[in-house]
Enzyme design. Structure first.
Site, PDB file in Angstrom:
ATOM      1  N   GLU A  33       0.839  -1.200   0.000  1.00 41.40           N
ATOM      2  CA  GLU A  33       0.000   0.000   0.000  1.00 41.40           C
ATOM      3  C   GLU A  33       0.874   1.249   0.000  1.00 41.40           C
ATOM      4  OE1 GLU A  33      -3.231   1.213  -0.235  1.00 41.40           O
ATOM      5  OE2 GLU A  33      -2.231   3.127   0.138  1.00 41.40           O
ATOM      6  N   HIS A  51     -25.111  -2.295  -0.692  1.00 45.29           N
ATOM      7  CA  HIS A  51     -26.265  -2.173  -1.583  1.00 45.29           C
ATOM      8  C   HIS A  51     -26.928  -3.524  -1.810  1.00 45.29           C
ATOM      9  CE1 HIS A  51     -25.693   2.018  -2.579  1.00 45.29           C
ATOM     10  NE2 HIS A  51     -24.416   1.799  -2.835  1.00 45.29           N
ATOM     11  N   SER A 337     -18.823   2.729  -7.157  1.00 47.14           N
ATOM     12  CA  SER A 337     -19.950   2.121  -6.443  1.00 47.14           C
ATOM     13  C   SER A 337     -20.643   1.105  -7.346  1.00 47.14           C
ATOM     14  CB  SER A 337     -20.933   3.219  -6.029  1.00 47.14           C
ATOM     15  OG  SER A 337     -21.925   2.678  -5.218  1.00 47.14           O
ATOM     16  N   CYS A 398     -11.201  11.476  24.644  1.00 45.40           N
ATOM     17  CA  CYS A 398     -12.148  12.127  23.727  1.00 45.40           C
ATOM     18  C   CYS A 398     -13.500  12.185  24.426  1.00 45.40           C
ATOM     19  CB  CYS A 398     -12.230  11.342  22.423  1.00 45.40           C
ATOM     20  SG  CYS A 398     -13.547  11.900  21.332  1.00 45.40           S
ATOM     21  N   CYS A 400     -16.265  13.751  23.501  1.00 50.88           N
ATOM     22  CA  CYS A 400     -17.456  13.670  22.642  1.00 50.88           C
ATOM     23  C   CYS A 400     -17.831  12.210  22.378  1.00 50.88           C
ATOM     24  CB  CYS A 400     -17.208  14.361  21.312  1.00 50.88           C
ATOM     25  SG  CYS A 400     -16.683  16.057  21.456  1.00 50.88           S
ATOM     26  N   CYS A 440      -9.289  17.053  22.298  1.00 55.27           N
ATOM     27  CA  CYS A 440      -8.458  15.861  22.555  1.00 55.27           C
ATOM     28  C   CYS A 440      -7.192  15.764  21.715  1.00 55.27           C
ATOM     29  CB  CYS A 440      -9.290  14.585  22.431  1.00 55.27           C
ATOM     30  SG  CYS A 440      -9.896  14.254  20.783  1.00 55.27           S
TER      31      CYS A 440
HETATM   32  C1  LIG Z   1     -18.646   9.247  -2.728  1.00 57.30           C
HETATM   33  C2  LIG Z   1     -18.634   7.748  -2.819  1.00 57.30           C
HETATM   34  C3  LIG Z   1     -19.707   7.009  -2.319  1.00 57.30           C
HETATM   35  C4  LIG Z   1     -19.692   5.621  -2.418  1.00 57.30           C
HETATM   36  N1  LIG Z   1     -20.679   4.902  -1.803  1.00 57.30           N
HETATM   37  C5  LIG Z   1     -20.622   3.549  -1.846  1.00 57.30           C
HETATM   38  C6  LIG Z   1     -21.590   2.781  -1.142  1.00 57.30           C
HETATM   39  O1  LIG Z   1     -22.416   3.297  -0.395  1.00 57.30           O
HETATM   40  N2  LIG Z   1     -21.569   1.433  -1.291  1.00 57.30           N
HETATM   41  C7  LIG Z   1     -20.656   0.803  -2.098  1.00 57.30           C
HETATM   42  O2  LIG Z   1     -20.742  -0.414  -2.233  1.00 57.30           O
HETATM   43  N3  LIG Z   1     -19.686   1.512  -2.715  1.00 57.30           N
HETATM   44  C8  LIG Z   1     -19.636   2.851  -2.583  1.00 57.30           C
HETATM   45  N4  LIG Z   1     -18.657   3.589  -3.178  1.00 57.30           N
HETATM   46  C9  LIG Z   1     -17.604   2.884  -3.926  1.00 57.30           C
HETATM   47  C10 LIG Z   1     -16.516   2.361  -3.027  1.00 57.30           C
HETATM   48  O3  LIG Z   1     -16.103   3.315  -2.084  1.00 57.30           O
HETATM   49  C11 LIG Z   1     -15.322   1.949  -3.900  1.00 57.30           C
HETATM   50  O4  LIG Z   1     -15.796   1.152  -4.936  1.00 57.30           O
HETATM   51  C12 LIG Z   1     -14.283   1.180  -3.128  1.00 57.30           C
HETATM   52  O5  LIG Z   1     -13.911   1.848  -1.956  1.00 57.30           O
HETATM   53  C13 LIG Z   1     -13.072   0.953  -4.027  1.00 57.30           C
HETATM   54  O6  LIG Z   1     -12.133   0.196  -3.321  1.00 57.30           O
HETATM   55  P1  LIG Z   1     -10.739  -0.160  -3.969  1.00 57.30           P
HETATM   56  O7  LIG Z   1     -10.058  -1.066  -3.036  1.00 57.30           O
HETATM   57  O8  LIG Z   1     -10.940  -0.605  -5.382  1.00 57.30           O
HETATM   58  O9  LIG Z   1      -9.973   1.226  -4.129  1.00 57.30           O
HETATM   59  P2  LIG Z   1      -9.371   2.261  -3.085  1.00 57.30           P
HETATM   60  O10 LIG Z   1     -10.142   2.332  -1.835  1.00 57.30           O
HETATM   61  O11 LIG Z   1      -9.176   3.521  -3.848  1.00 57.30           O
HETATM   62  O12 LIG Z   1      -7.960   1.644  -2.724  1.00 57.30           O
HETATM   63  C14 LIG Z   1      -6.895   1.611  -3.628  1.00 57.30           C
HETATM   64  C15 LIG Z   1      -5.618   1.692  -2.822  1.00 57.30           C
HETATM   65  O13 LIG Z   1      -4.506   1.511  -3.688  1.00 57.30           O
HETATM   66  C16 LIG Z   1      -3.456   2.331  -3.219  1.00 57.30           C
HETATM   67  N5  LIG Z   1      -2.511   2.546  -4.316  1.00 57.30           N
HETATM   68  C17 LIG Z   1      -2.682   3.302  -5.425  1.00 57.30           C
HETATM   69  N6  LIG Z   1      -1.591   3.249  -6.205  1.00 57.30           N
HETATM   70  C18 LIG Z   1      -0.710   2.434  -5.597  1.00 57.30           C
HETATM   71  C19 LIG Z   1       0.605   1.979  -5.932  1.00 57.30           C
HETATM   72  N7  LIG Z   1       1.211   2.363  -7.049  1.00 57.30           N
HETATM   73  N8  LIG Z   1       1.233   1.150  -5.045  1.00 57.30           N
HETATM   74  C20 LIG Z   1       0.630   0.763  -3.898  1.00 57.30           C
HETATM   75  N9  LIG Z   1      -0.617   1.162  -3.556  1.00 57.30           N
HETATM   76  C21 LIG Z   1      -1.281   1.986  -4.394  1.00 57.30           C
HETATM   77  C22 LIG Z   1      -4.163   3.599  -2.776  1.00 57.30           C
HETATM   78  O14 LIG Z   1      -3.379   4.350  -1.858  1.00 57.30           O
HETATM   79  C23 LIG Z   1      -5.438   3.039  -2.142  1.00 57.30           C
HETATM   80  O15 LIG Z   1      -5.310   2.844  -0.745  1.00 57.30           O
HETATM   81  C24 LIG Z   1     -18.620   4.973  -3.074  1.00 57.30           C
HETATM   82  C25 LIG Z   1     -17.531   5.722  -3.541  1.00 57.30           C
HETATM   83  C26 LIG Z   1     -17.521   7.094  -3.375  1.00 57.30           C
HETATM   84  C27 LIG Z   1     -16.302   7.854  -3.768  1.00 57.30           C
END
Ligand SMILES: Cc1cc2nc3c(=O)[nH]c(=O)nc-3n(C[C@H](O)[C@H](O)[C@H](O)COP(=O)(O)OP(=O)(O)OC[C@H]3O[C@@H](n4cnc5c(N)ncnc54)[C@H](O)[C@@H]3O)c2cc1C
Length: 481
Positions: A33, A51, A337, A398, A400, A440
């Site tokens: 990460e 969902h 999402s 904390c 709160c 805090c």
């Molecule tokens: C506003 C919003 C609302 C949402 N609401 C929902 C919801 O209610 N329900 C739902 O199911 N989904 C929801 N989603 C979607 C959901 O949040 C995402 O689909 C999910 O978090 C994606 O996870 P991920 O692991 O693919 O990516 P991320 O959480 O983006 O993780 C990717 C990771 O890779 C790391 N990384 C990047 N490049 C490198 C590299 N070169 N080397 C090492 N590490 C790296 C980053 O630092 C990051 O930690 C929502 C998203 C948003 C933005």
């Protein structure tokens, strides 16, 4: 150079779910990460809704993994010891939207969502008395739920670690080399790891990471979602996540609940740059106006925080596959999402694919993760006993959120040690309440500096470069023991 069977890039919900799934099958796995904690990008700032799956287009990967993930969530949260609210979701409308709600119900049924039901005015009012009176009909999806997304993500990373997996933070994969024996060497410029199998779950950078090895690339788009968070005195204003009818770009601006009892409004859907987490005045006005259309008298005066998360899109659907040119190199790109919901199912899919390719698995002596102690929910008797054993549980840091020094020290010594105040916040919630840390933070700095044997000037709010203090202005202040 360390050698693993599997390396996963990215510690968001998809990466950590895959990590835990692999480790529990005895696969020697390393998670890399870039940030100093997991859950650093989309996974830390979203609506937290599991969902039900009525929204994605039938036949899409989104629909498939949403449905499967939804079925897995409750058990996964139980296993991890994190909260899961089994509340169902409501999509509300006035009478004009009846046809659209019926179409959503039909789509959901095509996707296989169980128990979808149209709710008429009187029942709807009983379920949610604070709806705007114009909202007279709703689609109820009983299998929808709510989680704390970062708690699930941290729980999965910790579970993988206590069962033998390796997590390397602050490891930004900047080069990937395919060796003549077919294995991959991944490097951040200083350190390297090697593995036969690689899964790229790098969220915002997933297409760029694919490019490092000559794998398929995608046209990436970033869409910001801004939120208004109210304090916990608003608990009970609503008891379900309440969606308006979805738009072509998003599920709309909702009134939502958190597992901790806050009310939250949002998200917006604004095209943005990859790292633009700003919240604009226009967006806040837009949220207020939209929410006032679905809700009656939302109390925006109770606002404690504005924040934004960024959706990562690579087209209309998730892109999940083994790369055609690079054997044993898999990717999950464009996981917007419902990616939070879909994550455990995507993880299962990846590991099944690796098993088909011959990766060795074996039964492990599974160790269950111990959840953090939460004194707020203890009876007085339980708390007294705990304080007798360790007086730090009686020292409230904390006010709160009612979090003691003992809970903070436990979190600092948890398997994936938090190295910033924000990382601590995502574990046991200091600074999450009404005062947002005004009272805090000095104490947290002192405790973290003591436990980590750091100078207080080195304590971070979040990532490197976010040091909080430059020194004392007088002797005997809150930073001193
Ligand atoms: C506003 C919003 C609302 C949402 N609401 C929902 C919801 O209610 N329900 C739902 O199911 N989904 C929801 N989603 C979607 C959901 O949040 C995402 O689909 C999910 O978090 C994606 O996870 P991920 O692991 O693919 O990516 P991320 O959480 O983006 O993780 C990717 C990771 O890779 C790391 N990384 C990047 N490049 C490198 C590299 N070169 N080397 C090492 N590490 C790296 C980053 O630092 C990051 O930690 C929502 C998203 C948003 C933005």
């Amino acid at each position: 150079m360390e050698n693993f069977d599997l390396v996963i890039i990215g510690g968001g919900i998809v990466g950590t779910a895959t990590f835990s799934e692999a480790v529990r099958l005895g696969i020697n796995t390393c998670l890399l990460e870039e940030a100093n904690d997991v859950s650093a990008y989309a996974t830390k700032a979203n609506s937290g809704i599991v969902h039900s799956g009525y929204d994605p287009i039938p036949g899409s990967l989104m629909a498939k993994f949403n449905l499967e993930g939804n079925k897995m969530y409750k058990d996964m949260c139980k296993r991890l010891g994190v909260d899961y609210l089994e509340c169902g979701t409501l999509t509300v409308s006035n009478e004009e939207g009846r046809e659209k709600l019926l179409a959503l119900k039909e789509r959901g049924e095509q996707n296989g969502v169980p128990g979808l039901r149209i709710i008429e005015k009187d029942e709807l009012r009983k379920m949610e008395p604070n709806l705007n009176p114009n909202m007279t009909i709703a689609l109820f999806a009983p299998t929808g739920g709510v989680v704390s997304p970062y708690s699930v993500c941290i729980g999965l990373a910790e579970e993988g670690m206590i069962n033998g997996g390796t997590v390397k933070l602050k490891f930004k994969v900047s080069s990937i080399t395919k060796q003549s024996d077919g294995t991959y060497v991944l490097s951040d410029g200083e350190k390297s790891v090697q593995a036969k199998y690689v899964i790229n779950c790098a969220g915002p950078n997933s297409s760029d990471v694919n490019k490092l090895v000559g794998a398929k690339t995608f046209d990436m788009h970033y869409v910001k979602g801004e939120y208004i968070l109210l304090d916990k005195s608003t608990k009970g204003y609503i008891t379900h996540p309440i969606f308006p009818l979805p738009t072509p770009v998003s599920k709309g601006i909702l009134a939502n609940i958190t597992v901790h009892g806050n009310i939250m409004f949002g998200p917006t859907a604004v095209e943005c740059e990859k790292d633009d987490r700003s919240v604009t005045v226009e967006s806040i006005a837009n949220i207020k106006s939209q929410v006032s259309g679905t809700m009656d008298s939302p109390n925006f005066k109770k606002t404690i925080k504005l924040f934004a998360g960024i959706r990562v899109k690579a087209g209309k659907d998730f892109e999940i596959a083994e790369d055609e040119k690079n054997k044993n190199f898999f990717y999950a790109v464009g996981i917007c999402s419902p990616g939070l919901t879909a994550a455990p199912a995507i993880a299962k899919y990846f590991i099944e694919k690796l098993q088909e390719k011959g990766i060795k698995t074996h039964k492990i002596n599974f160790k269950k993760r111990t959840p953090y102690i939460n004194t707020e929910h203890m009876s007085e008797k339980e708390l007294d006993e705990l304080i007798k054993k360790n007086p730090n549980y009686g020292k409230i840091v904390c006010r709160c959120e009612h979090i003691s020094e003992g809970e903070i020290i436990d979190a600092l010594n948890s398997p994936l040690k938090p190295v910033s105040i924000d990382a601590l916040k995502r574990r046991v919630r200091p600074t999450m309440g009404r005062c947002q840390g005004s009272f805090c933070i000095p104490k947290l700095i002192r405790i973290m500096a003591n436990e980590r044997r750091l100078k207080k000037e080195k304590v971070l709010q979040d990532q490197d470069g976010s040091e909080l203090v430059v020194g004392d202005i007088k002797k005997g202040g809150p930073y001193e023991d």
